[in-house]
Design an enzyme around this catalytic site. Structure first.
Site, PDB file in Angstrom:
ATOM      1  N   ASP A   1      -4.673   3.691  -1.816  1.00 23.30           N
ATOM      2  CA  ASP A   1      -5.728   4.100  -0.682  1.00 23.30           C
ATOM      3  C   ASP A   1      -6.414   5.410  -0.983  1.00 23.30           C
ATOM      4  OD1 ASP A   1      -5.963   1.713   0.900  1.00 23.30           O
ATOM      5  OD2 ASP A   1      -3.836   1.951   1.382  1.00 23.30           O
TER       6      ASP A   1
ATOM      7  N   ASP B   1      -6.759  -6.465   4.026  1.00 20.77           N
ATOM      8  CA  ASP B   1      -6.125  -5.118   4.180  1.00 20.77           C
ATOM      9  C   ASP B   1      -6.022  -4.601   5.566  1.00 20.77           C
ATOM     10  OD1 ASP B   1      -5.166  -2.484   3.794  1.00 20.77           O
ATOM     11  OD2 ASP B   1      -6.968  -1.933   2.491  1.00 20.77           O
TER      12      ASP B   1
ATOM     13  N   HIS C   1      -1.387  -1.213  -4.209  1.00 21.54           N
ATOM     14  CA  HIS C   1      -2.677  -0.930  -3.547  1.00 21.54           C
ATOM     15  C   HIS C   1      -2.610   0.555  -3.352  1.00 21.54           C
ATOM     16  CE1 HIS C   1      -5.971  -2.043  -1.005  1.00 21.54           C
ATOM     17  NE2 HIS C   1      -5.608  -1.144  -0.247  1.00 21.54           N
TER      18      HIS C   1
ATOM     19  N   MET D   1      -8.716   8.279   0.389  1.00 21.49           N
ATOM     20  CA  MET D   1      -9.781   8.525   1.529  1.00 21.49           C
ATOM     21  C   MET D   1     -10.161   9.977   1.280  1.00 21.49           C
ATOM     22  SD  MET D   1      -7.397   6.943   4.449  1.00 21.49           S
ATOM     23  CE  MET D   1      -6.500   5.451   4.596  1.00 21.49           C
TER      24      MET D   1
ATOM     25  N   MET E   1     -12.028   4.414  -0.200  1.00 30.21           N
ATOM     26  CA  MET E   1     -12.728   4.792   1.154  1.00 30.21           C
ATOM     27  C   MET E   1     -13.249   6.292   0.995  1.00 30.21           C
ATOM     28  SD  MET E   1      -9.444   3.187   3.263  1.00 30.21           S
ATOM     29  CE  MET E   1      -8.459   3.257   2.032  1.00 30.21           C
TER      30      MET E   1
ATOM     31  N   HIS F   1      -8.404   1.225  -3.796  1.00 28.10           N
ATOM     32  CA  HIS F   1      -9.502   1.114  -2.636  1.00 28.10           C
ATOM     33  C   HIS F   1     -10.019   2.246  -2.371  1.00 28.10           C
ATOM     34  CE1 HIS F   1      -9.626  -0.080   2.052  1.00 28.10           C
ATOM     35  NE2 HIS F   1     -10.699  -0.109   1.281  1.00 28.10           N
TER      36      HIS F   1
ATOM     37  N   SER G   1       0.794  -1.271  -0.061  1.00 28.50           N
ATOM     38  CA  SER G   1      -0.002   0.084  -0.207  1.00 28.50           C
ATOM     39  C   SER G   1       0.984   1.261  -0.001  1.00 28.50           C
ATOM     40  CB  SER G   1      -0.781  -0.096   1.364  1.00 28.50           C
ATOM     41  OG  SER G   1      -1.330   1.353   1.280  1.00 28.50           O
TER      42      SER G   1
ATOM     43  N   MET H   1     -11.486  -5.848   5.375  1.00 27.98           N
ATOM     44  CA  MET H   1     -10.663  -5.144   6.441  1.00 27.98           C
ATOM     45  C   MET H   1     -10.196  -5.834   7.675  1.00 27.98           C
ATOM     46  SD  MET H   1     -10.011  -2.444   4.404  1.00 27.98           S
ATOM     47  CE  MET H   1      -9.051  -1.608   5.712  1.00 27.98           C
TER      48      MET H   1
HETATM   49  C1  DX5 Z   1      -6.267   1.405   5.919  1.00 23.77           C
HETATM   50  C2  DX5 Z   1      -5.733   1.196   4.327  1.00 23.77           C
HETATM   51  C3  DX5 Z   1      -4.805   0.124   4.236  1.00 23.77           C
HETATM   52  C4  DX5 Z   1      -3.426   0.596   5.021  1.00 23.77           C
HETATM   53  C5  DX5 Z   1      -2.767  -0.536   5.448  1.00 23.77           C
HETATM   54  O1  DX5 Z   1      -7.215   2.255   5.914  1.00 23.77           O
HETATM   55  O2  DX5 Z   1      -6.751   0.731   3.539  1.00 23.77           O
HETATM   56  O3  DX5 Z   1      -4.441  -0.309   2.881  1.00 23.77           O
HETATM   57  O4  DX5 Z   1      -2.472   1.123   4.324  1.00 23.77           O
HETATM   58  O5  DX5 Z   1      -1.478  -0.364   6.156  1.00 23.77           O
HETATM   59  P1  DX5 Z   1      -0.836  -1.267   7.129  1.00 23.77           P
HETATM   60  O6  DX5 Z   1      -0.366  -2.603   6.182  1.00 23.77           O
HETATM   61  O7  DX5 Z   1       0.345  -0.599   7.758  1.00 23.77           O
HETATM   62  O8  DX5 Z   1      -1.921  -1.897   8.254  1.00 23.77           O
HETATM   63 ZN    ZN Z   2      -6.476  -0.285   1.672  1.00 24.64          ZN
END
Ligand code: DX5
Ligand code: ZN
Length: 226
Positions: free
Chosen positions: A39, A177, A37, A41, A72, A70, A12, A141
């Site tokens: 993320d 994840d 990956h 947000m 969010m 991903h 990620s 998750m």
């Molecule tokens: C959290 C993200 C993850 C995050 C995972 O909301 O969706 O993808 O980057 O990070 P680690 O592996 O550090 O838990």
């Molecule tokens: Zn993620």
């Protein structure tokens, strides 16, 4: 993208150097990453903000493997075309992001992307029979979404076992994840997961000028997963 259930490690970039995404992606791919990956947000669905489609489009040319986005965010639907245009291979939306997840999954496939469905740790599997034929990936998750570096939530191991049974022969990836390390990866691989997202556990100790730790970290997770 062909389908297989071999273990895939998806770093990620939430844990990468935000000023250097292109080189960070090239470094982790050279060190053995299977997917990247990404993320996204929005500061509304989750209590943190990252970036949107323009950044995804900018990093796309650096990704030689699979761009796994991903989302969010809520709402999702108004932004699907923009993320598809940015070059996402997989677009994953949260079941909890709104009342019309069925429509959202239809729209993701209609935009030419593989459709992913993410489930928060507090969400059960009751709705899945009505959605299974619309998804290419289910993301379980194992932390509450929003931040990297959180602790793995063990109650999700049983959820993944039950999900694996529900999926049967369907070509659906199970992605995990949050909190994946060499300690937690084997639990999920044995439960039936095939895509392991890892942020902090991949990027720790390395940098674009010293990428060897990225490779060591990826290999440690892969070996532990078996
Ligand atoms: C959290 C993200 C993850 C995050 C995972 O909301 O969706 O993808 O980057 O990070 P680690 O592996 O550090 O838990
Ligand atoms: Zn993620």
């Amino acid at each position: 993208m062909s389908f297989d259930r071999s273990i895939k490690i998806a770093p990620s970039i939430l844990s990468a150097d935000f000023a250097n995404f292109g080189q960070e992606i090239q470094a982790v791919e050279a060190q053995g990453a299977d997917w990247i990956h990404v993320d996204v947000m929005d500061g509304h669905f989750v209590p943190n903000l990252t970036f949107g489609p323009a950044t995804c489009a900018a990093i796309r040319p650096h990704i030689k493997t699979v761009m796994d986005v991903h989302l969010m965010i809520a709402p999702v639907d108004p932004y699907i075309q923009a993320f598809a245009d940015a070059g996402a291979d997989i677009l994953t939306a949260h079941l909890e992001a709104g009342p019309h997840i069925h429509r959202t999954l239809q729209a993701i496939r209609a935009a030419g992307c593989k459709a992913g469905l993410a489930l928060n740790p507090g969400t059960g599997l009751d709705d899945l029979p009505y959605l299974l034929d619309m998804v290419d990936l289910i993301c379980v998750m194992t932390v509450n979404p929003g931040f990297g570096g959180q602790k793995f939530i063990h109650s999700q191991v049983d959820k993944v076992k039950r999900l694996r049974e529900m999926i049967g022969d369907r070509p659906i990836h199970i992605e995990i994840d949050g909190g994946i390390t060499p300690d937690t990866a084997p639990l999920m691989a044995q439960a039936g997961a095939d895509v392991l997202v890892a942020g902090s556990a991949v990027f720790k100790g390395g940098s674009v000028t010293n990428p060897t730790p990225y490779g060591e970290n990826i290999r440690a997770i892969r070996i532990a997963a078996g």
